[in-house]
Design a protein around this motif. Structure first.
Motif, short mmCIF file in Angstrom:
data_model
loop_
_atom_site.label_atom_id
_atom_site.label_comp_id
_atom_site.label_asym_id
_atom_site.label_seq_id
_atom_site.Cartn_x
_atom_site.Cartn_y
_atom_site.Cartn_z
N ALA A 85 0.82 -1.22 0.00
CA ALA A 85 0.00 0.00 0.00
C ALA A 85 0.85 1.27 0.00
O ALA A 85 0.31 2.37 -0.02
N ARG A 86 2.15 1.12 0.00
CA ARG A 86 3.03 2.29 0.06
C ARG A 86 3.28 2.87 -1.33
O ARG A 86 3.46 2.13 -2.30
N SER A 87 3.33 4.19 -1.39
CA SER A 87 3.66 4.86 -2.64
C SER A 87 5.18 4.93 -2.78
O SER A 87 5.93 4.65 -1.83
N LYS A 88 5.62 5.33 -3.95
CA LYS A 88 7.06 5.47 -4.19
C LYS A 88 7.66 6.59 -3.36
O LYS A 88 8.88 6.67 -3.19
N GLN A 89 6.80 7.47 -2.84
CA GLN A 89 7.28 8.61 -2.08
C GLN A 89 7.55 8.28 -0.61
O GLN A 89 8.04 9.11 0.14
N VAL A 90 7.22 7.05 -0.21
CA VAL A 90 7.48 6.63 1.17
C VAL A 90 8.97 6.35 1.34
O VAL A 90 9.59 5.69 0.51
N LYS A 91 9.53 6.87 2.43
CA LYS A 91 10.93 6.62 2.77
C LYS A 91 10.96 5.73 4.00
O LYS A 91 10.65 6.18 5.10
N ASP A 92 11.30 4.48 3.80
CA ASP A 92 11.27 3.50 4.89
C ASP A 92 12.59 3.51 5.65
O ASP A 92 13.62 3.13 5.12
#
Length: 280
Positions: A85-92
């Motif tokens: 469910a994470r977008s490419k803009q998520v920084k894990d």
């Protein structure tokens, strides 16, 4: 001599008494069974919790484990967003420790290209959000990011904290980034009028409960927002810099949706740091 009707009544009473006795017996057995099952469930939870603590908190975490349940600490829920469910803009960068100090204060320092902006964070009011910020700052999460949204009409806020807003120019995805987890809202100003006066720093969210991430906004003028956003702290320095950005206006990129746009005067977070806890 007993009549037939009287005998029938006596038999009916006897049947009713037997049924009532049987019901009482069954109810007593049910209560005993529920008590046993309930005790077993508690035991399973306790054992499971012990195993989790033993496997999750080692080394330096042992001290925090010993402090669990004592005054001065809060148990926080940092809910991971499913990877699908994470977008490419998520920084894990992982997830903060669940146990966080709920005493003392911290100083947030936002070192920008225009100069420093500082804020006081009261851990007694926002232990979980402060813990999240401290963790993200330690990972360099906010470094070299731009404040992507400025609103000058209706409300007066400068929004920052999206880790994907870097480099030159702007992108349609600006404002959609964050960490790989969310945290529940805290310190909502339900009794404050206006809810968000000039000088507070608060957390943005999607509008849904428990959707606070990393994005925050600095309020540079009294703003009548609904009290749904965590008040993180109070600006103690650099408000003049924020007002300089506001005075330059925005490009109207968000006018049809959330309102406002990208700041025309660019403000970049070179580095965001959180001090050690003071007075805890």
């Amino acid at each position: 001599m007993t009549s037939t009707r009287e005998r029938q009544r006596a038999a009916a009473r006897a049947r009713l008494e037997r049924e009532m006795a049987e019901r009482a017996t069954r109810a007593r057995k049910r209560r005993q069974t529920q008590a046993i099952v309930g005790a077993a469930a508690v035991l399973v939870l306790v054992v499971a919790g012990t195993v989790w603590l033993a496997t999750s908190l080692g080394g330096d975490g042992d001290k925090k484990q010993e402090a669990a349940g004592t005054a001065g600490y809060s148990q926080c829920a940092y809910n991971e967003v499913p990877k699908e469910a994470r977008s490419k803009q998520v920084k894990d960068v992982g997830v903060p420790p669940n146990q966080q100090d709920n005493k003392g204060t911290q100083t947030m320092t936002i070192d920008t290209n225009l100069g420093p902006v500082t804020a006081k964070i009261d851990r007694t009011k926002v232990p979980c959000t402060a813990g999240s910020f401290t963790y993200l700052a330690s990972k360099g999460f906010f470094d070299n990011t731009k404040c992507h949204r400025l609103v000058t009409e209706g409300i007066k806020v400068l929004q920052c904290g999206d880790p994907s807003v870097t480099g030159n120019g702007w992108r349609d995805s600006d404002g959609t980034g964050g960490p790989g987890y969310n945290v529940t809202e805290e310190n909502l100003p339900t009794e404050q009028r206006p809810p968000y006066p000039e000088g507070v720093i608060a957390m943005a969210n999607s509008g849904q409960p428990g959707s606070t991430g990393s994005q925050f906004f600095i309020v540079y003028g009294d703003s009548p927002l609904d009290p749904n956003y965590t008040v993180l702290g109070t600006i103690t320095g650099g408000m003049d810099l924020v007002k300089q950005v506001a005075a330059a206006g925005d490009d109207g990129a968000y006018a049809k949706a959330a309102g406002g746009g990208h700041p025309k005067k660019e403000i970049v977070i070179n580095k965001l740091t959180m001090s050690d806890i003071q007075g805890g």
